[in-house]
Design a protein around this motif. Sequence first.
Motif, PDB file in Angstrom:
ATOM      1  N   ALA A  98      -3.233   0.041  -2.625  1.00 63.83           N
ATOM      2  CA  ALA A  98      -2.303  -0.148  -3.294  1.00 63.83           C
ATOM      3  C   ALA A  98      -0.969   0.705  -3.444  1.00 63.83           C
ATOM      4  O   ALA A  98       0.215   0.261  -3.259  1.00 63.83           O
ATOM      5  CB  ALA A  98      -2.658   0.276  -5.138  1.00 63.83           C
ATOM      6  N   LYS A  99      -0.845   1.702  -2.628  1.00 70.64           N
ATOM      7  CA  LYS A  99       0.582   2.195  -2.125  1.00 70.64           C
ATOM      8  C   LYS A  99       0.979   2.074  -0.931  1.00 70.64           C
ATOM      9  O   LYS A  99       2.192   1.915  -1.075  1.00 70.64           O
ATOM     10  CB  LYS A  99      -0.143   3.917  -1.421  1.00 70.64           C
ATOM     11  N   SER A 100       0.217   0.863  -0.378  1.00 69.46           N
ATOM     12  CA  SER A 100       0.786   0.887   0.842  1.00 69.46           C
ATOM     13  C   SER A 100       1.822  -0.708   1.230  1.00 69.46           C
ATOM     14  O   SER A 100       2.209  -0.970   2.338  1.00 69.46           O
ATOM     15  CB  SER A 100      -0.479   0.796   1.992  1.00 69.46           C
ATOM     16  N   VAL A 101       1.732  -1.316  -0.189  1.00 72.09           N
ATOM     17  CA  VAL A 101       2.643  -2.555  -0.659  1.00 72.09           C
ATOM     18  C   VAL A 101       3.535  -1.999  -1.545  1.00 72.09           C
ATOM     19  O   VAL A 101       3.167  -1.054  -2.324  1.00 72.09           O
ATOM     20  CB  VAL A 101       1.647  -3.548  -0.496  1.00 72.09           C
ATOM     21  N   GLU A 102       4.274  -2.915  -2.021  1.00 75.86           N
ATOM     22  CA  GLU A 102       5.636  -2.848  -2.983  1.00 75.86           C
ATOM     23  C   GLU A 102       4.902  -3.545  -3.578  1.00 75.86           C
ATOM     24  O   GLU A 102       6.028  -3.355  -4.798  1.00 75.86           O
ATOM     25  CB  GLU A 102       7.620  -3.320  -2.332  1.00 75.86           C
ATOM     26  N   ILE A 103       4.302  -4.588  -4.018  1.00 80.78           N
ATOM     27  CA  ILE A 103       3.439  -6.060  -4.937  1.00 80.78           C
ATOM     28  C   ILE A 103       2.818  -4.916  -5.935  1.00 80.78           C
ATOM     29  O   ILE A 103       1.939  -4.090  -5.021  1.00 80.78           O
ATOM     30  CB  ILE A 103       3.347  -7.053  -5.060  1.00 80.78           C
ATOM     31  N   PRO A 104       2.164  -5.519  -7.592  1.00 81.64           N
ATOM     32  CA  PRO A 104       1.337  -4.813  -7.802  1.00 81.64           C
ATOM     33  C   PRO A 104      -0.156  -4.948  -7.355  1.00 81.64           C
ATOM     34  O   PRO A 104      -0.392  -6.842  -6.545  1.00 81.64           O
ATOM     35  CB  PRO A 104       1.330  -5.385  -8.715  1.00 81.64           C
ATOM     36  N   VAL A 105      -1.138  -4.530  -7.072  1.00 80.00           N
ATOM     37  CA  VAL A 105      -2.585  -4.329  -6.803  1.00 80.00           C
ATOM     38  C   VAL A 105      -3.102  -4.845  -7.670  1.00 80.00           C
ATOM     39  O   VAL A 105      -3.985  -3.182  -8.651  1.00 80.00           O
ATOM     40  CB  VAL A 105      -2.545  -4.046  -5.469  1.00 80.00           C
ATOM     41  N   ILE A 106      -4.248  -5.464  -8.155  1.00 84.01           N
ATOM     42  CA  ILE A 106      -4.896  -5.542  -9.209  1.00 84.01           C
ATOM     43  C   ILE A 106      -6.506  -5.676  -8.967  1.00 84.01           C
ATOM     44  O   ILE A 106      -6.860  -6.059  -8.612  1.00 84.01           O
ATOM     45  CB  ILE A 106      -4.935  -7.039 -10.050  1.00 84.01           C
ATOM     46  N   GLY A 107      -6.915  -4.378  -9.866  1.00 79.74           N
ATOM     47  CA  GLY A 107      -8.600  -3.853  -9.406  1.00 79.74           C
ATOM     48  C   GLY A 107      -9.004  -4.198 -10.790  1.00 79.74           C
ATOM     49  O   GLY A 107      -9.366  -4.722 -11.251  1.00 79.74           O
ATOM     50  N   ILE A 108     -10.321  -5.044  -9.423  1.00 83.47           N
ATOM     51  CA  ILE A 108     -12.137  -5.076 -10.146  1.00 83.47           C
ATOM     52  C   ILE A 108     -13.239  -4.451  -9.146  1.00 83.47           C
ATOM     53  O   ILE A 108     -13.263  -4.740  -7.857  1.00 83.47           O
ATOM     54  CB  ILE A 108     -12.384  -6.034 -10.193  1.00 83.47           C
TER      55      ILE A 108
END
Length: 263
Positions: A192-202
Motif C-alpha cells: 500500500a505504501k509503494s503506490v499512490e492509489i488506494p489499496v483496499i484490503g480483504i
Amino acid sequence: MTKKMTITSIKKSKGVSPLVMITAYDALFARLFETDADMILIGDSLNMSFAGKSDTLSATLEQMIYHTNAVAMGAKNSFLICDMPFGTYVNKKEALKNAIKVFQETPADAIKIEGGEDRADIIEYLCSNQIAVCGHIGLLPQAVRSEGGYKIKGKTDEERLQLIRDAKAVEKAGAFCMVIEGVKADVACEVAKSVEIPVIGIGSGKDVDGQVLVFSDMLGLFEEFTPKFVKKYMDGATLVKSAVKNYADEVKSREFPQDIHTY
C-alpha cells in the motif's frame, strides 16, 4: 444524501480516510448499504453466495450485467464497480469488447479485473479507451483451480517483491485503486505504501487504505464456513431462521394473519 464518490475523491482519500467497500448483488441490500459504503462491488462472488457454487468461475458476463443493474436500482448514489468474470479479459481485444458491453448496458462506474504485472497491458488498454479499472492483486479467486486452492500470498521475500511489482504495474497502467486479497498484513502494508492509489484490503490486515467484505459473510448469513479474515457483525442466519420459524408457527396456529393484517 451522502455525496457520491468519484475516481478523484477515491484517489484523494489515500492517507486521509479508509475507504469502505462492500459487495451487493441486488437492489434490496444495495439500498441498505448505500449510506455507509463508499463503493459497492458487484462481485462474481455472487455465484458462491447465491448459487451455492464452490468458486467464482461459473459467473457469466450476462449475470454480472443483470446484477449490476439491480444494484444500481437500489443504490442510485453509490460508486459501483462491476467484477469482470473469469474468461472475459483473456486478451486486450476481448477485455475491451466486454468492458464496453458493461458500460453500455449498466451504469457501472468502473470494472474490476484480477492480476498484476501479467494484466498490466490489458488494464492500460482499457484505461486508454475510457474504461475505469479497479485492479485486484494477491490471492486471486479466479485462479483457484490453477493454483490448487486459495493460498495466502506474501509468505516469502520473492512473493513480497512480486506483489510490490504487481501493485506498481497496476498503478502505472492507469487503475484508480486496487483490491489486495489474502496477503500477509506486513506485506500488504508495504504494498500500500509503494503506490499512490488506494489499496483496499480483504484478509490483508488493517494497514491498507480501506476494506471490503462480502456482505453475506459480514452479516453472518453464510453458514458453510467462516474465513479467518471475516468478522460477523450480526448472526444473520440465526435471526432469519428464527423469524421464519415464528412465521411458520403463527400460520399453523392461525395466529397470523390478525385483523390488522386483513382487508
